[in-house]
Design a protein around this motif. Structure first.
Motif, short mmCIF file in Angstrom:
data_model
loop_
_atom_site.label_atom_id
_atom_site.label_comp_id
_atom_site.label_asym_id
_atom_site.label_seq_id
_atom_site.Cartn_x
_atom_site.Cartn_y
_atom_site.Cartn_z
N ASP A 62 48.10 77.29 31.12
CA ASP A 62 47.30 77.65 32.30
C ASP A 62 48.14 77.79 33.56
O ASP A 62 47.66 78.24 34.59
CB ASP A 62 46.22 76.59 32.54
N ASN A 63 49.38 77.37 33.48
CA ASN A 63 50.21 77.35 34.69
C ASN A 63 51.20 78.50 34.76
O ASN A 63 52.16 78.45 35.52
CB ASN A 63 50.98 76.03 34.78
N GLN A 64 50.96 79.56 33.98
CA GLN A 64 51.92 80.65 33.99
C GLN A 64 51.90 81.40 35.31
O GLN A 64 50.82 81.69 35.86
CB GLN A 64 51.63 81.63 32.85
N LEU A 65 53.09 81.72 35.76
CA LEU A 65 53.26 82.43 37.03
C LEU A 65 53.94 83.77 36.77
O LEU A 65 54.82 83.86 35.91
CB LEU A 65 54.19 81.64 37.96
N ALA A 66 53.54 84.79 37.53
CA ALA A 66 54.24 86.07 37.52
C ALA A 66 55.05 86.15 38.80
O ALA A 66 54.49 86.07 39.90
CB ALA A 66 53.25 87.22 37.42
N ARG A 67 56.37 86.30 38.66
CA ARG A 67 57.26 86.30 39.83
C ARG A 67 57.78 87.73 40.01
O ARG A 67 58.41 88.29 39.11
CB ARG A 67 58.41 85.32 39.58
N GLU A 68 57.53 88.31 41.15
CA GLU A 68 57.82 89.73 41.36
C GLU A 68 59.31 90.01 41.39
O GLU A 68 60.07 89.37 42.11
CB GLU A 68 57.18 90.23 42.66
N ILE A 69 59.70 91.04 40.62
CA ILE A 69 61.08 91.51 40.59
C ILE A 69 61.21 92.66 41.59
O ILE A 69 60.35 93.54 41.65
CB ILE A 69 61.43 92.00 39.16
N ALA A 70 62.27 92.62 42.36
CA ALA A 70 62.56 93.74 43.26
C ALA A 70 63.08 94.89 42.42
O ALA A 70 63.95 94.71 41.58
CB ALA A 70 63.58 93.33 44.31
N GLU A 71 62.56 96.06 42.62
CA GLU A 71 63.01 97.28 41.94
C GLU A 71 62.74 97.23 40.43
O GLU A 71 61.62 97.39 40.02
CB GLU A 71 64.49 97.56 42.25
N HIS A 72 63.74 96.96 39.60
CA HIS A 72 63.56 97.11 38.15
C HIS A 72 64.12 95.89 37.40
O HIS A 72 64.88 95.12 37.98
CB HIS A 72 64.22 98.40 37.67
N PRO A 73 63.74 95.76 36.13
CA PRO A 73 64.12 94.54 35.40
C PRO A 73 65.47 94.61 34.68
O PRO A 73 65.81 93.67 33.96
CB PRO A 73 62.99 94.40 34.38
N PHE A 74 66.23 95.71 34.85
CA PHE A 74 67.48 95.85 34.10
C PHE A 74 68.62 95.12 34.82
O PHE A 74 68.60 94.95 36.03
CB PHE A 74 67.81 97.33 33.90
N GLY A 75 69.63 94.76 34.04
CA GLY A 75 70.76 94.04 34.64
C GLY A 75 70.34 92.63 35.03
O GLY A 75 69.64 91.95 34.28
N ASN A 76 70.75 92.20 36.20
CA ASN A 76 70.35 90.89 36.69
C ASN A 76 69.29 91.10 37.77
O ASN A 76 69.63 91.40 38.91
CB ASN A 76 71.54 90.12 37.27
N PRO A 77 68.02 90.95 37.42
CA PRO A 77 66.98 91.26 38.41
C PRO A 77 67.04 90.33 39.61
O PRO A 77 67.42 89.17 39.50
CB PRO A 77 65.67 91.05 37.64
N THR A 78 66.66 90.87 40.75
CA THR A 78 66.49 90.05 41.95
C THR A 78 65.00 89.95 42.23
O THR A 78 64.20 90.78 41.77
CB THR A 78 67.22 90.64 43.15
N PHE A 79 64.60 88.95 42.99
CA PHE A 79 63.18 88.64 43.17
C PHE A 79 62.77 88.76 44.63
O PHE A 79 63.57 88.52 45.53
CB PHE A 79 62.91 87.23 42.63
N THR A 80 61.52 89.15 44.82
CA THR A 80 61.04 89.35 46.20
C THR A 80 60.53 88.06 46.83
O THR A 80 60.38 87.99 48.04
CB THR A 80 59.87 90.35 46.23
#
Ligand code: MG
Length: 259
Positions: free
Chosen positions: A22-40
């Motif tokens: 019940d505690n799952q979180l969606a954490r937004e990725i900046a741009e795209h998920p390839f390589g090493n994603p960065t987060f907003t």
């Protein structure tokens, strides 16, 4: 990491999905998920958003008869070399989206499959280097209008209808795909149960074989083939494909509405 794509009141985003239950979180990725994603820095509780197909593919490459027991149930032996075919990108849908049954087909089958998601542009990848081009793994259903496949003698129509490629619920990047249980249920009744260790051509071989033919782009998806137990789905039923260590992909089937 679990990579997904969501629709929220704020729009569509690539996310990493963290936590369990019940505690799952969606954490937004900046741009795209390839390589090493960065987060907003933006996050949503997973129940507050809708999961979409986890990736946008330029093409879906499928492998036919890659489990001996499925080749046998289709009335033949497995081919010596991988047999490949394409599903159009427009066949992709996400978790819980309906599979729309064509009105002129009398048999639409489920085919639960492990899917490989490509992580970077590549061509002529040797099997020994396949892992370098793979982003991760997700669950797929290679939905098939079996009567159209048989009638045509080739597979584009039978495999290519809109909604015939459910994908999801997310891409698992940190998993060994070589011996995972795959289970397909129809309204909760088990129809397919096998293990990826029974793939006749393993994933490195498939990447080598397919990339010898065509350039693979980030997000392209390779469906590795279905085990035995394929069978029909009718309107009102729900197909759920579960792969150990990844998750469950569920989709209801619905009749196409009269236009
Ligand atoms: Mg298939």
């Amino acid at each position: 990491m679990r990579l997904g794509r969501i629709a929220s009141p704020d729009g569509v985003a690539f996310v990493s999905i963290e936590g369990d239950g019940d505690n799952q979180l969606a954490r937004e990725i900046a741009e795209h998920p390839f390589g090493n994603p960065t987060f907003t820095g933006r996050t949503w509780a997973l129940p507050d958003v809708r999961l979409l197909a986890p990736i946008l593919a330029s093409k879906v490459i499928c492998i036919g008869k890659n489990y001996a027991a499925h080749a046998a149930e289709m009335g033949g032996e497995a081919p010596k070399d991988p047999v490949i075919f394409l599903k159009p990108s427009t066949s992709i849908i996400g978790p819980n989206a309906p599979i729309i049954l064509p009105r002129n087909s009398s048999q639409v089958d489920h085919e639960g499959e492990l899917a490989v998601v490509i992580g970077r542009p590549c061509k002529d990848v040797p099997a020994a280097k396949a892992a370098e081009v793979i982003l991760g793994y997700t669950v797929a259903n290679d939905v098939t209008a079996r009567d159209h496949q048989r009638h045509d003698g080739q597979w584009t129509r039978g495999k290519g209808y809109d909604t015939f490629c459910p994908l999801g619920p997310w891409i698992e990047t940190a998993i060994d795909p070589t011996d995972l249980e795959l289970v397909t249920e129809l309204d909760g009744a088990v129809k397919q149960r096998s293990r990826t260790s029974l793939l006749l051509h393993d994933i490195p071989k498939l990447i080598e074989w397919v990339s010898a033919v065509m350039t693979l782009l980030p997000g392209d998806v390779v469906l590795t083939g279905t085990p035995e137990g394929v069978g029909p789905v009718v309107a009102g039923q729900t197909v759920s494909v579960t792969i150990e260590g990844i998750g469950t992909l569920s989709n209801p089937a619905a009749d196409k509405k009269v236009q």
